[in-house]
Design a protein around this motif. Structure first.
Motif, short mmCIF file in Angstrom:
data_model
loop_
_atom_site.label_atom_id
_atom_site.label_comp_id
_atom_site.label_asym_id
_atom_site.label_seq_id
_atom_site.Cartn_x
_atom_site.Cartn_y
_atom_site.Cartn_z
N VAL A 1 7.33 -17.07 -34.60
CA VAL A 1 6.15 -16.46 -33.98
C VAL A 1 5.01 -17.47 -34.03
CG1 VAL A 1 4.47 -14.59 -34.05
CG2 VAL A 1 6.86 -14.14 -34.64
N ASN A 2 4.49 -17.82 -32.88
CA ASN A 2 3.34 -18.71 -32.79
C ASN A 2 2.08 -17.89 -32.55
OD1 ASN A 2 4.92 -21.07 -33.05
ND2 ASN A 2 5.37 -21.06 -30.87
N VAL A 3 1.00 -18.31 -33.14
CA VAL A 3 -0.28 -17.62 -32.95
C VAL A 3 -1.12 -18.42 -31.96
CG1 VAL A 3 -2.38 -16.75 -34.04
CG2 VAL A 3 -0.18 -16.59 -35.25
N TYR B 1 -9.63 -26.76 -28.22
CA TYR B 1 -9.01 -25.54 -28.71
C TYR B 1 -8.28 -24.82 -27.57
CZ TYR B 1 -8.57 -20.96 -30.96
OH TYR B 1 -8.07 -19.79 -31.49
N THR B 2 -8.95 -24.68 -26.44
CA THR B 2 -8.34 -24.00 -25.29
C THR B 2 -7.09 -24.74 -24.83
OG1 THR B 2 -10.48 -23.13 -24.59
CG2 THR B 2 -8.75 -23.24 -22.92
N THR B 3 -7.18 -26.03 -24.71
CA THR B 3 -6.02 -26.83 -24.29
C THR B 3 -4.87 -26.68 -25.26
OG1 THR B 3 -7.48 -28.44 -23.21
CG2 THR B 3 -5.24 -29.17 -23.75
N SER B 4 -5.17 -26.68 -26.55
CA SER B 4 -4.12 -26.57 -27.56
C SER B 4 -3.39 -25.24 -27.47
CB SER B 4 -4.70 -26.77 -28.96
OG SER B 4 -5.47 -25.65 -29.38
N LYS B 5 -4.12 -24.17 -27.19
CA LYS B 5 -3.49 -22.86 -27.13
C LYS B 5 -2.68 -22.67 -25.86
CE LYS B 5 -4.91 -21.51 -31.15
NZ LYS B 5 -3.95 -21.32 -32.27
N TRP B 6 -3.13 -23.29 -24.75
CA TRP B 6 -2.29 -23.28 -23.54
C TRP B 6 -1.00 -24.06 -23.81
CZ3 TRP B 6 -2.73 -21.26 -18.52
CH2 TRP B 6 -3.89 -20.53 -18.27
N ALA B 7 -1.10 -25.18 -24.51
CA ALA B 7 0.08 -25.99 -24.81
C ALA B 7 1.05 -25.23 -25.72
CB ALA B 7 -0.34 -27.30 -25.48
N LEU B 8 0.50 -24.45 -26.65
CA LEU B 8 1.34 -23.68 -27.56
C LEU B 8 2.16 -22.63 -26.80
CD1 LEU B 8 1.99 -23.47 -30.57
CD2 LEU B 8 0.14 -21.81 -30.79
N ARG B 9 1.63 -22.12 -25.71
CA ARG B 9 2.40 -21.21 -24.87
C ARG B 9 3.64 -21.92 -24.34
NH1 ARG B 9 -1.32 -18.95 -20.23
NH2 ARG B 9 0.57 -17.71 -19.85
N GLY B 10 3.47 -23.14 -23.86
CA GLY B 10 4.62 -23.89 -23.35
C GLY B 10 5.65 -24.15 -24.43
N LEU B 11 5.18 -24.54 -25.61
CA LEU B 11 6.10 -24.79 -26.73
C LEU B 11 6.89 -23.53 -27.07
CD1 LEU B 11 7.07 -26.69 -29.00
CD2 LEU B 11 5.16 -25.84 -30.39
N ASN C 1 8.34 -16.03 -29.91
CA ASN C 1 7.31 -15.28 -29.19
C ASN C 1 5.93 -15.80 -29.59
OD1 ASN C 1 8.96 -12.95 -27.88
ND2 ASN C 1 9.63 -12.91 -30.01
N ILE C 2 4.92 -15.40 -28.84
CA ILE C 2 3.57 -15.84 -29.14
C ILE C 2 2.59 -14.66 -29.04
CG2 ILE C 2 3.14 -16.58 -26.74
CD1 ILE C 2 1.42 -18.88 -27.94
N ILE C 3 1.67 -14.62 -30.00
CA ILE C 3 0.61 -13.61 -30.04
C ILE C 3 -0.69 -14.27 -29.61
CG2 ILE C 3 -0.68 -12.03 -31.54
CD1 ILE C 3 1.71 -12.16 -33.47
N HIS C 4 -1.50 -13.54 -28.86
CA HIS C 4 -2.79 -14.08 -28.43
C HIS C 4 -3.93 -13.21 -28.98
CE1 HIS C 4 -0.98 -17.05 -25.85
NE2 HIS C 4 -0.33 -16.12 -25.16
N PRO C 5 -4.42 -13.51 -30.18
CA PRO C 5 -5.55 -12.74 -30.71
C PRO C 5 -6.81 -12.99 -29.90
CG PRO C 5 -4.42 -13.97 -32.45
CD PRO C 5 -3.93 -14.50 -31.15
N GLY C 6 -7.63 -11.95 -29.82
CA GLY C 6 -8.96 -12.11 -29.24
C GLY C 6 -9.92 -12.52 -30.34
#
Length: 263
Positions: free
Chosen positions: A135-137, A151-161, A177-182
């Protein structure tokens, strides 16, 4: 906890677990009966893990050697039982716009938020088996064009990973899977500008900020057998912030101006 089957007696690694979301997840997983190896760059955790099944180990997720040491430790202590899960929660932010960010800050954020997760998957996936879970956050910033560039770029990249991991390890029965906290109330968000907090509330349909336990509960679900056929999923935990896409703010302004005109 009957809501999280398959966790009791199994081992799960949680990164960025000294405090905040990671600590909340570690404690929730331990409460479900799991043996939790909680890691963080801090020498000692801020959270109280005494009288729990949480073991704390220092780890810099951007350090490949540190991951190798953790894998060796787990291999020696698992007794041939597969590692149940990896929660890649470790992350840092840097609030700088694209035109102003320094290369060193850019590299540091991506090293922790993306490369750290990749190194963790590389090191620990060989210890996993059928029914294990990664599980990726991520972040709502990974679903929008949020202003902190690195930060934004890193989280978009984590989606791809995440999707690569789901594809590559699926044949072995390993889910990803990946969770996207607000906007979650943690130490990391405590320093956010007041204007950012106010704007977040105006843009969030639930009209409140999130709590670490609310993210931890979704992570525990994804790590458990209750989510046994979920892989490659992206789950926002953000009070409908990304779903609304600013429509709440617009609707509130329209209603407010309409009421004023009719008064």
């Amino acid at each position: 906890m009957s809501g999280y089957p398959g966790l009791s007696g199994r081992t799960i690694v949680v990164t960025g677990a000294a405090r905040g979301q990671g600590a909340a997840a570690a404690l929730m997983l331990a409460g479900a009966g799991a043996r939790v190896v909680a890691t963080d760059v801090a020498a000692e955790p801020a959270a109280d893990f005494s009288d729990t099944s949480v073991e704390y180990r220092r780890l810099d997720v951007a350090n490949e050697g540190g991951w190798g040491d953790l894998a060796a430790f787990l291999r020696a202590t698992l007794g041939g039982v597969p590692l149940k899960g990896l929660l890649n929660n470790a992350g840092i932010t840097h609030r700088s716009r694209l035109g102003r960010i320094e290369r060193s800050d850019w590299d540091r954020v991506l090293a922790v938020n993306v490369t750290g997760a990749m190194l963790g998957i590389q090191a620990l996936a060989p210890l996993m088996g059928d029914g294990s879970s990664i599980v990726n956050v991520g972040s709502s910033a990974g679903l929008t064009g949020h202003y902190p560039a690195a930060y934004t770029t890193s989280k978009w990249a984590l989606r791809g990973l995440t999707h690569v991991a789901a594809t590559e390890y699926g044949p072995r029965g390993i889910r990803a899977n990946i969770i996207h906290p607000g906007f979650i109330e943690t130490e990391m968000t405590a320093g956010a500008p007041a204007a950012m907090r106010r704007s977040q509330l105006e843009l969030t349909p639930l009209e409140r900020l999130g709590q670490a336990d609310e993210v931890a509960a979704v992570a525990a679900f994804l790590l458990s057998d209750a989510a046994s056929y979920m892989s490659g999923a992206e789950i926002p935990v953000d009070g409908a912030f990304t779903s609304s896409a600013g429509a709440k703010y617009m609707a509130d302004r329209i209603a407010s101006e309409g009421a004023a005109a009719g008064s």
